[in-house]
Design an enzyme around this catalytic site. Structure first.
Site, PDB file in Angstrom:
ATOM      1  N   GLU A  70      -2.969  10.164   3.622  1.00  0.00           N
ATOM      2  CA  GLU A  70      -4.129  10.235   4.501  1.00  0.00           C
ATOM      3  C   GLU A  70      -4.132  11.586   5.211  1.00  0.00           C
ATOM      4  O   GLU A  70      -3.094  12.028   5.722  1.00  0.00           O
ATOM      5  CB  GLU A  70      -4.094   9.115   5.534  1.00  0.00           C
ATOM      6  CG  GLU A  70      -4.142   7.724   4.927  1.00  0.00           C
ATOM      7  CD  GLU A  70      -3.893   6.641   5.964  1.00  0.00           C
ATOM      8  OE1 GLU A  70      -4.708   5.708   6.040  1.00  0.00           O
ATOM      9  OE2 GLU A  70      -2.870   6.734   6.674  1.00  0.00           O
ATOM     10  N   GLU A 125       0.845  -1.203   0.000  1.00  0.00           N
ATOM     11  CA  GLU A 125       0.000   0.000   0.000  1.00  0.00           C
ATOM     12  C   GLU A 125       0.879   1.251   0.000  1.00  0.00           C
ATOM     13  O   GLU A 125       1.977   1.252   0.563  1.00  0.00           O
ATOM     14  CB  GLU A 125      -0.908  -0.013   1.231  1.00  0.00           C
ATOM     15  CG  GLU A 125      -2.001   1.039   1.221  1.00  0.00           C
ATOM     16  CD  GLU A 125      -3.067   0.762   2.285  1.00  0.00           C
ATOM     17  OE1 GLU A 125      -3.686  -0.332   2.231  1.00  0.00           O
ATOM     18  OE2 GLU A 125      -3.254   1.618   3.167  1.00  0.00           O
ATOM     19  N   ASP A 179       0.179   5.338   0.847  1.00  0.00           N
ATOM     20  CA  ASP A 179      -0.879   6.147   1.449  1.00  0.00           C
ATOM     21  C   ASP A 179      -0.607   7.641   1.423  1.00  0.00           C
ATOM     22  O   ASP A 179       0.510   8.088   1.706  1.00  0.00           O
ATOM     23  CB  ASP A 179      -1.058   5.770   2.928  1.00  0.00           C
ATOM     24  CG  ASP A 179      -1.552   4.351   3.120  1.00  0.00           C
ATOM     25  OD1 ASP A 179      -2.261   3.853   2.240  1.00  0.00           O
ATOM     26  OD2 ASP A 179      -1.214   3.756   4.163  1.00  0.00           O
ATOM     27  N   ASN A 228      -0.586  12.324   6.464  1.00  0.00           N
ATOM     28  CA  ASN A 228       0.191  11.132   6.780  1.00  0.00           C
ATOM     29  C   ASN A 228       0.558  10.408   5.492  1.00  0.00           C
ATOM     30  O   ASN A 228      -0.321  10.009   4.730  1.00  0.00           O
ATOM     31  CB  ASN A 228      -0.618  10.204   7.685  1.00  0.00           C
ATOM     32  CG  ASN A 228       0.143   8.948   8.064  1.00  0.00           C
ATOM     33  OD1 ASN A 228       1.230   9.020   8.623  1.00  0.00           O
ATOM     34  ND2 ASN A 228      -0.423   7.794   7.758  1.00  0.00           N
ATOM     35  N   THR A 229       1.841  10.251   5.213  1.00  0.00           N
ATOM     36  CA  THR A 229       2.306   9.463   4.072  1.00  0.00           C
ATOM     37  C   THR A 229       2.908   8.174   4.610  1.00  0.00           C
ATOM     38  O   THR A 229       3.591   8.179   5.634  1.00  0.00           O
ATOM     39  CB  THR A 229       3.351  10.226   3.237  1.00  0.00           C
ATOM     40  OG1 THR A 229       4.530  10.436   4.026  1.00  0.00           O
ATOM     41  CG2 THR A 229       2.798  11.567   2.784  1.00  0.00           C
ATOM     42  N   GLU A 243       5.866   5.941   8.352  1.00  0.00           N
ATOM     43  CA  GLU A 243       5.124   7.187   8.218  1.00  0.00           C
ATOM     44  C   GLU A 243       6.024   8.430   8.285  1.00  0.00           C
ATOM     45  O   GLU A 243       6.910   8.524   9.138  1.00  0.00           O
ATOM     46  CB  GLU A 243       4.071   7.319   9.328  1.00  0.00           C
ATOM     47  CG  GLU A 243       3.020   6.230   9.330  1.00  0.00           C
ATOM     48  CD  GLU A 243       3.327   5.146  10.347  1.00  0.00           C
ATOM     49  OE1 GLU A 243       4.529   4.929  10.636  1.00  0.00           O
ATOM     50  OE2 GLU A 243       2.382   4.523  10.863  1.00  0.00           O
TER      51      GLU A 243
END
Length: 290
Positions: free
Chosen positions: A113, A109, A111, A126-127, A138
């Protein structure tokens, strides 16, 4: 005669450019349809004059999301988003790639977010990168603008060399591939966009839950684009459209790495490579190399 031919050629070129631009605009306007996405929850589709706008609604009964029917193996993915205005504490808005549900060893995944905020506090982006079910990579940033005041463009570039995260035209993170460390290379991924109740986690590590008196909460998406390769089966190279080398070989330039350093110095609020409590046995391998 030569002048006439030159004028005709110029006219034809102008028409060709106009047709190309109109085609691009049309594609942008009609990006959201049932052939491209599966939907879930309460979604409203409107047109703001520049193209389709898909709005996700979150209330006590349900969140919402849309998910690409096509899976991809590498690509450049971008979308424009306008986040929840006012008090959005406890909500999570996302734009991400995933190989499928669950957190098992077959799960990858990538992300982006957005964790809701109490009025006046910054929205946290948030990566994260998951490989074979392992996340915990993160980087979090306090956004330096109001993401609910207007649309901003968020981009993920995923290629065999690195994963790049962009906000508008600024590079904020590059997750580099190392040959001896885990990296997502074999599992095709879908594109997801969701809005959900993350009260247990999102705002100040779950200290501030959703205040439903401010609901329903609405996030709007438009201008989606996936310039990506389609998987062709195990052991076969992916099928990529002409021009894919534009992002397939993309790594940040020195100037772009300066914006990564600027984002880290000025706006990073969490870096997993500095969280010794989380990694008592030592930091992940990439932390000492970046």
């Amino acid at each position: 005669m030569a002048r006439r031919s030159s004028d005709l050629l110029a006219s034809l070129l102008a028409v060709a450019v106009l047709v190309a631009l109109l085609g691009t605009a049309s594609a942008q306007q009609q990006w959201f349809d049932e052939k491209t996405f599966t939907t879930e929850g309460n979604i409203r589709v409107d047109n703001d004059g520049s193209g389709q706008v898909a709005s996700l609604l979150l209330d006590r009964q349900s969140g919402a999301g849309f998910f690409s029917k096509q899976k991809y193996l590498y690509g450049e993915f971008s979308i424009q988003m306008k986040l929840i205005p006012g008090n959005s504490a406890g909500t999570v808005t996302s734009f991400y790639l995933t190989s499928g549900p669950g957190n098992g060893t077959n799960h990858d995944e990538i992300d982006m977010e957005f964790m809701g905020n109490s009025t006046g506090d910054p929205v946290v982006l948030n990566t994260n990168v998951w490989v074979s079910g392992d996340g915990k990579k993160e980087h979090q940033f306090n956004l330096w603008f109001d993401p609910a005041a207007d649309f901003h463009t968020y981009t993920i570039i995923w290629n065999p060399k690195n994963i790049i995260f962009k906000v508008d035209d600024l590079f904020i993170r590059s997750f580099k591939r190392y040959s001896d460390l885990p990296y997502p290379t074999v599992r095709p991924m879908e594109v997801h966009a969701t809005l959900w109740d993350g009260s247990w986690w999102a705002t100040r590590k779950g200290e501030v839950p959703i205040d439903w008196s401010h609901g329903p909460f609405v996030v709007s998406y438009k201008g989606y684009n996936a310039d990506a390769c389609a998987p062709m089966g195990e052991g076969k190279p992916p099928s990529c459209a002409a021009g894919s080398e534009r992002w397939m070989d993309r790594v940040p330039s020195a100037a772009e790495m300066e914006t990564v350093a600027w984002a880290k110095k000025s706006y990073m609020s969490y870096n997993y490579c500095e969280d010794g409590w989380r990694f008592p046995q030592g930091f992940p391998g990439e932390c000492g190399r970046n």
